[in-house]
Design a protein around this motif. Structure first.
Motif, PDB file in Angstrom:
ATOM      1  N   TRP A 198     -10.425   6.348 -11.577  1.00  0.00           N
ATOM      2  CA  TRP A 198     -10.478   4.906 -11.305  1.00  0.00           C
ATOM      3  C   TRP A 198      -9.135   4.474 -10.723  1.00  0.00           C
ATOM      4  O   TRP A 198      -8.100   4.701 -11.354  1.00  0.00           O
ATOM      5  N   GLU A 199      -9.180   3.845  -9.535  1.00  0.00           N
ATOM      6  CA  GLU A 199      -7.990   3.240  -8.917  1.00  0.00           C
ATOM      7  C   GLU A 199      -8.124   1.735  -9.153  1.00  0.00           C
ATOM      8  O   GLU A 199      -8.886   1.055  -8.455  1.00  0.00           O
ATOM      9  N   PRO A 200      -7.422   1.165 -10.162  1.00  0.00           N
ATOM     10  CA  PRO A 200      -7.717  -0.209 -10.601  1.00  0.00           C
ATOM     11  C   PRO A 200      -6.957  -1.311  -9.879  1.00  0.00           C
ATOM     12  O   PRO A 200      -7.097  -2.476 -10.247  1.00  0.00           O
ATOM     13  N   ALA A 201      -6.139  -0.958  -8.884  1.00  0.00           N
ATOM     14  CA  ALA A 201      -5.425  -1.972  -8.081  1.00  0.00           C
ATOM     15  C   ALA A 201      -5.413  -1.456  -6.647  1.00  0.00           C
ATOM     16  O   ALA A 201      -4.371  -1.243  -6.048  1.00  0.00           O
ATOM     17  N   CYS A 202      -6.600  -1.299  -6.081  1.00  0.00           N
ATOM     18  CA  CYS A 202      -6.792  -0.444  -4.893  1.00  0.00           C
ATOM     19  C   CYS A 202      -6.331  -1.058  -3.585  1.00  0.00           C
ATOM     20  O   CYS A 202      -6.205  -0.334  -2.583  1.00  0.00           O
ATOM     21  N   ASP A 221     -10.033  -9.527  -3.133  1.00  0.00           N
ATOM     22  CA  ASP A 221     -11.060  -8.882  -2.302  1.00  0.00           C
ATOM     23  C   ASP A 221     -10.484  -8.481  -0.943  1.00  0.00           C
ATOM     24  O   ASP A 221     -10.365  -9.301  -0.046  1.00  0.00           O
ATOM     25  N   TYR A 222     -10.122  -7.201  -0.830  1.00  0.00           N
ATOM     26  CA  TYR A 222      -9.646  -6.661   0.448  1.00  0.00           C
ATOM     27  C   TYR A 222     -10.786  -5.936   1.175  1.00  0.00           C
ATOM     28  O   TYR A 222     -10.567  -5.313   2.196  1.00  0.00           O
ATOM     29  N   GLY A 223     -11.966  -5.944   0.584  1.00  0.00           N
ATOM     30  CA  GLY A 223     -13.101  -5.272   1.185  1.00  0.00           C
ATOM     31  C   GLY A 223     -13.125  -3.781   0.959  1.00  0.00           C
ATOM     32  O   GLY A 223     -13.817  -3.049   1.669  1.00  0.00           O
ATOM     33  N   PRO A 283       0.817  -1.223   0.000  1.00  0.00           N
ATOM     34  CA  PRO A 283       0.000   0.000   0.000  1.00  0.00           C
ATOM     35  C   PRO A 283       0.849   1.271   0.000  1.00  0.00           C
ATOM     36  O   PRO A 283       1.971   1.289   0.493  1.00  0.00           O
ATOM     37  N   THR A 284       0.272   2.321  -0.543  1.00  0.00           N
ATOM     38  CA  THR A 284       0.982   3.589  -0.718  1.00  0.00           C
ATOM     39  C   THR A 284       0.660   4.554   0.413  1.00  0.00           C
ATOM     40  O   THR A 284      -0.520   4.819   0.676  1.00  0.00           O
ATOM     41  N   PRO A 285       1.680   5.092   1.084  1.00  0.00           N
ATOM     42  CA  PRO A 285       1.407   6.123   2.089  1.00  0.00           C
ATOM     43  C   PRO A 285       0.613   7.269   1.450  1.00  0.00           C
ATOM     44  O   PRO A 285       0.899   7.683   0.323  1.00  0.00           O
TER      45      PRO A 285
HETATM   46  C1  LIG Z   1       1.456  -2.363  -5.015  1.00  0.00           C
HETATM   47  S1  LIG Z   1      -0.182  -2.823  -4.474  1.00  0.00           S
HETATM   48  C2  LIG Z   1      -0.952  -1.264  -4.545  1.00  0.00           C
HETATM   49  C3  LIG Z   1      -2.196  -1.104  -3.703  1.00  0.00           C
HETATM   50  C4  LIG Z   1      -2.864   0.283  -3.826  1.00  0.00           C
HETATM   51  N1  LIG Z   1      -2.901   0.741  -5.209  1.00  0.00           N
HETATM   52  C5  LIG Z   1      -2.104   1.301  -3.017  1.00  0.00           C
HETATM   53  O1  LIG Z   1      -1.311   2.030  -3.610  1.00  0.00           O
HETATM   54  O2  LIG Z   1      -2.277   1.349  -1.792  1.00  0.00           O
HETATM   55  C6  LIG Z   1      -0.729  -3.668  -5.951  1.00  0.00           C
HETATM   56  C7  LIG Z   1      -2.154  -4.164  -5.923  1.00  0.00           C
HETATM   57  O3  LIG Z   1      -2.450  -4.711  -7.205  1.00  0.00           O
HETATM   58  C8  LIG Z   1      -3.376  -5.761  -7.038  1.00  0.00           C
HETATM   59  N2  LIG Z   1      -3.370  -6.550  -8.278  1.00  0.00           N
HETATM   60  C9  LIG Z   1      -2.466  -7.487  -8.670  1.00  0.00           C
HETATM   61  N3  LIG Z   1      -2.766  -7.960  -9.904  1.00  0.00           N
HETATM   62  C10 LIG Z   1      -3.918  -7.305 -10.287  1.00  0.00           C
HETATM   63  C11 LIG Z   1      -4.745  -7.342 -11.452  1.00  0.00           C
HETATM   64  N4  LIG Z   1      -4.429  -8.146 -12.497  1.00  0.00           N
HETATM   65  N5  LIG Z   1      -5.837  -6.540 -11.518  1.00  0.00           N
HETATM   66  C12 LIG Z   1      -6.140  -5.729 -10.485  1.00  0.00           C
HETATM   67  N6  LIG Z   1      -5.392  -5.650  -9.350  1.00  0.00           N
HETATM   68  C13 LIG Z   1      -4.300  -6.425  -9.248  1.00  0.00           C
HETATM   69  C14 LIG Z   1      -2.916  -6.461  -5.768  1.00  0.00           C
HETATM   70  O4  LIG Z   1      -3.938  -7.242  -5.177  1.00  0.00           O
HETATM   71  C15 LIG Z   1      -2.481  -5.249  -4.917  1.00  0.00           C
HETATM   72  O5  LIG Z   1      -3.539  -4.827  -4.103  1.00  0.00           O
END
Ligand SMILES: C[S@@+](CC[C@H](N)C(=O)[O-])C[C@H]1O[C@@H](n2cnc3c(N)ncnc32)[C@H](O)[C@@H]1O
Length: 215
Positions: free
Chosen positions: A50-54, A77-79, A24-26
């Motif tokens: 859109w935040e696609p990897a939230c 699913d992190y909820g 996760p990002t600060p």
């Molecule tokens: C580096 S973390 C970033 C989390 C969030 N964006 C943040 O900055 O706090 C990468 C995220 O990408 C998700 N992820 C991995 N592969 C993915 C995919 N194909 N589609 C969507 N999310 C994905 C992971 O579950 C993880 O939560």
């Protein structure tokens, strides 16, 4: 579309598989990007992102302070958002901006997909070493020229599964921004290289580190 970044929801942390790269990002690091975009677009509060990897929604929460609407999703699913694999086409509407910290091993595929889907622009937070490499130059940077690279002068502590108030890291991070419309770069444009001045203390807020439980 749903957006839920409440403390209660984020506290329901669900362990993600290692390959998902959950770092996760600060929140201050996302605010630094938004402050930069805001300079060029004072109407950011009317835009949709859109935040696609939230993950647990850390980045989405900071984005919600600047954008009018934040849609969050993740493959796991992190909820904290919809559950979907971003790399497979879905039926989401269009968004002005797409912004994330992608999983490192999929960062280039995320960049291509984000550029394809964004109306105005997109941005990824990556290790600065992502900028180098002949293969990535040929397949990404020479084909799809960034509008700006924002290099953090401070280190952005990124830890597996948690944000840490007193964390540290030896890794350097930068934001890469692509513009789609109305400022799509042409062949003669040179990406802006911007150093993000020290801003962590200014952009940290009370409660930023209470958004998750320890790993
Ligand atoms: C580096 S973390 C970033 C989390 C969030 N964006 C943040 O900055 O706090 C990468 C995220 O990408 C998700 N992820 C991995 N592969 C993915 C995919 N194909 N589609 C969507 N999310 C994905 C992971 O579950 C993880 O939560």
């Amino acid at each position: 579309m749903s957006q839920n970044t409440s403390h209660a929801v984020m506290a329901q942390r669900i362990e993600a598989a290692d390959f998902l790269d959950f770092f996760p990002t600060p929140l201050w690091a996302t605010r630094a990007l938004c402050e930069f975009i805001l300079q060029a677009d004072p109407k950011l509060s009317t835009k949709r992102v859109w935040e696609p990897a939230c993950g647990q929604g850390h980045m989405a929460r900071a984005l919600s302070e600047y954008f009018g609407l934040v849609y969050s999703s993740d493959a796991h699913d992190y909820g904290a958002g919809a559950v979907r694999d971003f790399l497979f086409p879905g039926d989401e509407p269009s968004f002005d901006w797409l912004i994330t910290n992608p999983p490192f091993r999929l960062a280039e595929r995320f960049a291509h997909t984000m550029i394809d889907r964004a109306v105005e622009g997109c941005a990824i937070l990556v290790r600065t070493s992502f900028l180098e490499g002949v293969g990535r130059y040929k397949s990404l940077f020479s084909q799809r020229k960034p509008a700006a690279i924002l290099q953090f002068t401070e280190r952005v502590p990124m830890h597996k599964g948690r944000v840490e108030e007193h964390g540290s890291t030896a890794t350097s991070y930068c934001w890469i921004i692509w513009r789609c419309r109305p400022h799509k770069p042409d062949a003669n444009d040179v990406p802006a290289m911007v150093w993000i001045p020290p801003c962590r203390r200014k952009l940290e807020r009370p409660g930023d580190y209470a958004l998750q439980v320890a790993a």
